[in-house]
Design an enzyme around this catalytic site. Structure first.
Site, PDB file in Angstrom:
ATOM      1  N   CYS A 114      -3.047 -10.039  -6.698  1.00 48.11           N
ATOM      2  CA  CYS A 114      -3.289  -9.131  -7.823  1.00 48.11           C
ATOM      3  C   CYS A 114      -2.616  -9.726  -9.042  1.00 48.11           C
ATOM      4  O   CYS A 114      -1.517 -10.260  -8.943  1.00 48.11           O
ATOM      5  CB  CYS A 114      -2.702  -7.748  -7.514  1.00 48.11           C
ATOM      6  SG  CYS A 114      -3.032  -6.537  -8.829  1.00 48.11           S
ATOM      7  N   CYS A 142      -2.660   0.108   2.830  1.00 40.34           N
ATOM      8  CA  CYS A 142      -3.397  -0.804   1.956  1.00 40.34           C
ATOM      9  C   CYS A 142      -2.494  -1.438   0.908  1.00 40.34           C
ATOM     10  O   CYS A 142      -2.634  -2.592   0.585  1.00 40.34           O
ATOM     11  CB  CYS A 142      -4.527  -0.045   1.273  1.00 40.34           C
ATOM     12  SG  CYS A 142      -5.661   0.659   2.447  1.00 40.34           S
ATOM     13  N   CYS A 160     -10.983   0.437   3.818  1.00 43.74           N
ATOM     14  CA  CYS A 160     -10.165   0.075   2.657  1.00 43.74           C
ATOM     15  C   CYS A 160     -10.486  -1.372   2.289  1.00 43.74           C
ATOM     16  O   CYS A 160     -10.258  -2.288   3.074  1.00 43.74           O
ATOM     17  CB  CYS A 160      -8.697   0.242   3.040  1.00 43.74           C
ATOM     18  SG  CYS A 160      -7.568  -0.145   1.716  1.00 43.74           S
ATOM     19  N   CYS A 191       5.107  -2.985  -5.099  1.00 41.49           N
ATOM     20  CA  CYS A 191       3.920  -3.387  -4.331  1.00 41.49           C
ATOM     21  C   CYS A 191       4.031  -4.825  -3.845  1.00 41.49           C
ATOM     22  O   CYS A 191       4.288  -5.743  -4.628  1.00 41.49           O
ATOM     23  CB  CYS A 191       2.663  -3.231  -5.195  1.00 41.49           C
ATOM     24  SG  CYS A 191       1.168  -3.866  -4.400  1.00 41.49           S
ATOM     25  N   GLU A 197      -7.463  -8.793   3.175  1.00 38.88           N
ATOM     26  CA  GLU A 197      -7.493  -7.906   4.322  1.00 38.88           C
ATOM     27  C   GLU A 197      -8.384  -6.705   4.055  1.00 38.88           C
ATOM     28  O   GLU A 197      -8.554  -6.287   2.910  1.00 38.88           O
ATOM     29  CB  GLU A 197      -6.074  -7.456   4.675  1.00 38.88           C
ATOM     30  CG  GLU A 197      -5.286  -8.592   5.269  1.00 38.88           C
ATOM     31  CD  GLU A 197      -3.945  -8.175   5.789  1.00 38.88           C
ATOM     32  OE1 GLU A 197      -3.563  -6.994   5.620  1.00 38.88           O
ATOM     33  OE2 GLU A 197      -3.266  -9.031   6.374  1.00 38.88           O
ATOM     34  N   CYS A 221       3.231  -4.601 -10.191  1.00 33.68           N
ATOM     35  CA  CYS A 221       3.924  -3.341  -9.891  1.00 33.68           C
ATOM     36  C   CYS A 221       5.139  -3.654  -9.008  1.00 33.68           C
ATOM     37  O   CYS A 221       5.016  -4.380  -8.016  1.00 33.68           O
ATOM     38  CB  CYS A 221       2.982  -2.369  -9.207  1.00 33.68           C
ATOM     39  SG  CYS A 221       1.536  -2.018 -10.227  1.00 33.68           S
TER      40      CYS A 221
HETATM   41  N1  SAH Z   1      -4.576  -1.956  -7.571  1.00 32.06           N
HETATM   42  C1  SAH Z   1      -5.054  -0.668  -7.306  1.00 32.06           C
HETATM   43  C2  SAH Z   1      -5.575  -0.491  -5.881  1.00 32.06           C
HETATM   44  C3  SAH Z   1      -4.827  -1.160  -4.761  1.00 32.06           C
HETATM   45  S1  SAH Z   1      -3.260  -0.529  -4.350  1.00 32.06           S
HETATM   46  C4  SAH Z   1      -3.992   0.367  -7.616  1.00 32.06           C
HETATM   47  O1  SAH Z   1      -2.859  -0.009  -7.869  1.00 32.06           O
HETATM   48  O2  SAH Z   1      -4.335   1.550  -7.652  1.00 32.06           O
HETATM   49  C5  SAH Z   1      -3.623   0.986  -3.482  1.00 32.06           C
HETATM   50  C6  SAH Z   1      -2.512   2.005  -3.566  1.00 32.06           C
HETATM   51  O3  SAH Z   1      -1.361   1.590  -2.796  1.00 32.06           O
HETATM   52  C7  SAH Z   1      -1.994   2.233  -4.973  1.00 32.06           C
HETATM   53  O4  SAH Z   1      -1.816   3.608  -5.244  1.00 32.06           O
HETATM   54  C8  SAH Z   1      -0.667   1.538  -4.934  1.00 32.06           C
HETATM   55  O5  SAH Z   1       0.179   2.008  -5.934  1.00 32.06           O
HETATM   56  C9  SAH Z   1      -0.189   1.849  -3.537  1.00 32.06           C
HETATM   57  N2  SAH Z   1       0.884   0.999  -3.057  1.00 32.06           N
HETATM   58  C10 SAH Z   1       1.136  -0.277  -3.379  1.00 32.06           C
HETATM   59  N3  SAH Z   1       2.233  -0.735  -2.717  1.00 32.06           N
HETATM   60  C11 SAH Z   1       2.672   0.277  -1.943  1.00 32.06           C
HETATM   61  C12 SAH Z   1       3.739   0.410  -1.017  1.00 32.06           C
HETATM   62  N4  SAH Z   1       4.574  -0.586  -0.750  1.00 32.06           N
HETATM   63  N5  SAH Z   1       3.887   1.605  -0.398  1.00 32.06           N
HETATM   64  C13 SAH Z   1       3.019   2.612  -0.629  1.00 32.06           C
HETATM   65  N6  SAH Z   1       1.987   2.534  -1.477  1.00 32.06           N
HETATM   66  C14 SAH Z   1       1.817   1.388  -2.142  1.00 32.06           C
HETATM   67 FE1  SF4 Z   2      -1.871  -4.677  -8.111  1.00 29.94          FE
HETATM   68 FE2  SF4 Z   2      -0.292  -3.635  -6.269  1.00 29.94          FE
HETATM   69 FE3  SF4 Z   2      -0.102  -2.814  -8.794  1.00 29.94          FE
HETATM   70 FE4  SF4 Z   2      -2.273  -2.146  -7.334  1.00 29.94          FE
HETATM   71  S1  SF4 Z   2      -0.168  -1.501  -6.936  1.00 29.94           S
HETATM   72  S2  SF4 Z   2      -2.208  -2.928  -9.458  1.00 29.94           S
HETATM   73  S3  SF4 Z   2      -2.471  -3.998  -6.046  1.00 29.94           S
HETATM   74  S4  SF4 Z   2       0.352  -4.879  -8.048  1.00 29.94           S
END
Ligand code: SAH
Ligand code: SF4
Length: 430
Positions: A147, A405, A140, A154, A127, A151
């Site tokens: 991924c 995002c 974005c 996420c 996306e 995390c």
């Molecule tokens: N992988 C990279 C970039 C993509 S995620 C990273 O982790 O930085 C982009 C941002 O969205 C990151 O700061 C991530 O921690 C945050 N994010 C992921 N899941 C989320 C959620 N459910 N609610 C709010 N922010 C979230």
């Molecule tokens: Fe991957 Fe989501 Fe962690 Fe970013 S926040 S590194 S997209 S698992």
């Protein structure tokens, strides 16, 4: 295939999954994503003599990245024979748009389909989201299908299907967005502007430049790029680097490196390389001030703990008060949102030229986390603000925009106010 993935991805202890999906290049490759040198080589492959390659590559570059043409026939400054030969061997294909959602405020979300893995037969979708504002338009962009990291808060991290995008697929997202926003410049040398019919007197692009919702002032729809879509960009370093260098190239799309932000969960060994080899702005997904908690939220922390991560930030090439590093902090109720956490955050970032971006958590089906109460976010944000940091969530604009995002996995649901707020926080509003 997926059984191997299960073995590495299950259990609280896993840090990463192996990328298991294969990328199989189309029989006729797209020229999008090639550097100038690679473009010249590709011309060599189809018989363009060495002395002409550089000049031809320059011309074609202009047609692809400045004018945004989608077929070789339109490259009128290129000889007929070469155009025919290019069309025989290459395409200018971008990712295919499967779904386009347009919000009333002009925000757009595209579900893009990429070539899948013939072994698994599964489609590879990513996306890409466009967030317009009065002063900027932020795109974005995704770096991976899914991924490899896990995390715990996420949604993308729960996706089993993983593969790296190619440089062409990363640049392709920006190309698609510009196609859909009618942002290409049709005349050489100057933007194809015309006076608006409205009384605002603002210049507008021709084509399908949107006239609804918020439209950034100036002659551009997309002014900023954030690598905050699906995936960990520093786990796909070369492709992300090559793509961003194309996007920043002045003779093409020309988005300044100061307006390109790469967000990482903290892949320490690549942080310095990102600064040195890309020179873009850096955002770090910190989310916790103690290693025990960060180990749980961002398991990669077990490999690269907070101290090492912050040391890499201190050494980030080009960081200064004018070019601050953004620290992202997702607000999780009762987990990381206490006032003590806020104070510890300020202590931790002392001496680093930093911005702090508080992101309201976006819940997704099956998650064990909740978003902090708004009151608590306000209190937390006050501590941050009092320490001298601008705090974006303090100025919610209440505009109707699309999914955050960090949530990019499910394509087409309706979006809650909280999702919209989270996306706003991630749009890097100063
Ligand atoms: N992988 C990279 C970039 C993509 S995620 C990273 O982790 O930085 C982009 C941002 O969205 C990151 O700061 C991530 O921690 C945050 N994010 C992921 N899941 C989320 C959620 N459910 N609610 C709010 N922010 C979230
Ligand atoms: Fe991957 Fe989501 Fe962690 Fe970013 S926040 S590194 S997209 S698992």
């Amino acid at each position: 295939m997926t059984s191997t993935l299960d073995a590495v991805s299950t259990g609280a202890a896993s840090i990463e999954k192996a990328p298991l999906e294969r990328y199989v290049a189309p029989a006729k490759p797209s020229l999008i994503g090639l550097s100038r040198a690679q473009l010249a080589d590709a011309l060599g492959d189809i018989g363009v003599p060495e002395r002409a390659r550089k000049m031809r590559a320059q011309q074609i570059w202009h047609w692809i990245y400045f004018r945004g043409v989608t077929d070789f026939e339109s490259m009128t400054s290129v000889s007929k024979e070469l155009r025919a030969s290019l069309a025989e061997h290459f395409t200018l294909a971008r990712p295919e748009v499967v779904v386009e959602q347009v919000s009333v405020d002009g925000t757009r979300k595209w579900l893009l389909r990429l070539p899948g893995d013939p072994d698994s037969g599964l489609p590879h979708d990513v996306e890409c989201v466009y967030i317009p504002d009065a002063e900027r338009g932020t795109l974005c962009v995704s770096s991976q299908v899914g991924c490899t990291l896990t995390c715990s808060f996420c949604h993308t991290g729960t996706q089993r299907l993983v593969r790296n995008l190619t440089a062409g697929e990363i640049v392709g997202q920006i190309m698609v967005a510009r196609d859909r926003l009618g942002e290409w410049q049709r005349k050489s040398g100057s933007p194809n502007l015309r006076k608006s019919n409205s009384n605002s007197g603002k210049p507008e692009f021709d084509g399908t430049r949107p006239t609804d919702g918020v439209i950034p002032a100036g002659d551009r729809c997309i002014t900023n790029i954030v690598m905050m879509g699906m995936g960990e960009p520093l786990y796909n370093f070369e492709a992300v680097r090559d793509a961003l260098l194309i996007v920043a190239d002045n003779e093409g799309i020309g988005i300044s490196k100061r307006r390109i932000t790469l967000s990482t969960s903290g892949v320490v060994p690549y942080i310095e390389r990102a600064g040195a080899e890309i020179g873009c702005m850096l955002a770090v997904s910190l989310h916790a001030v103690r290693d025990d908690l960060r180990n749980e939220l961002v398991p990669l922390n077990r490999k690269y703990p907070i101290e090492d991560l912050l040391e890499a930030c201190r050494n980030y090439p080009g960081a200064s008060n004018a070019r601050r590093i953004t620290f992202e902090y997702v607000m999780l109720k009762g987990v990381n949102d206490s006032i003590d956490d806020a104070k510890a955050l300020i202590r931790l970032l002392k001496g680093i030229p930093a911005k702090i971006n508080l992101i309201p958590f976006n819940p997704w089906p099956g998650t064990k986390y909740e978003c902090s109460d708004w009151e608590q976010i306000e209190k937390f944000s006050q501590v941050v603000f009092d320490a001298g940091y601008a705090s974006p969530v303090r100025t919610p604009r209440g505009r109707d925009i699309l999914a955050a995002c960090g949530q990019l996995k499910s394509a087409t649901e309706k979006l809650s106010a909280r999702e919209r707020m989270a996306l706003r926080a991630m749009a890097m509003t100063d």
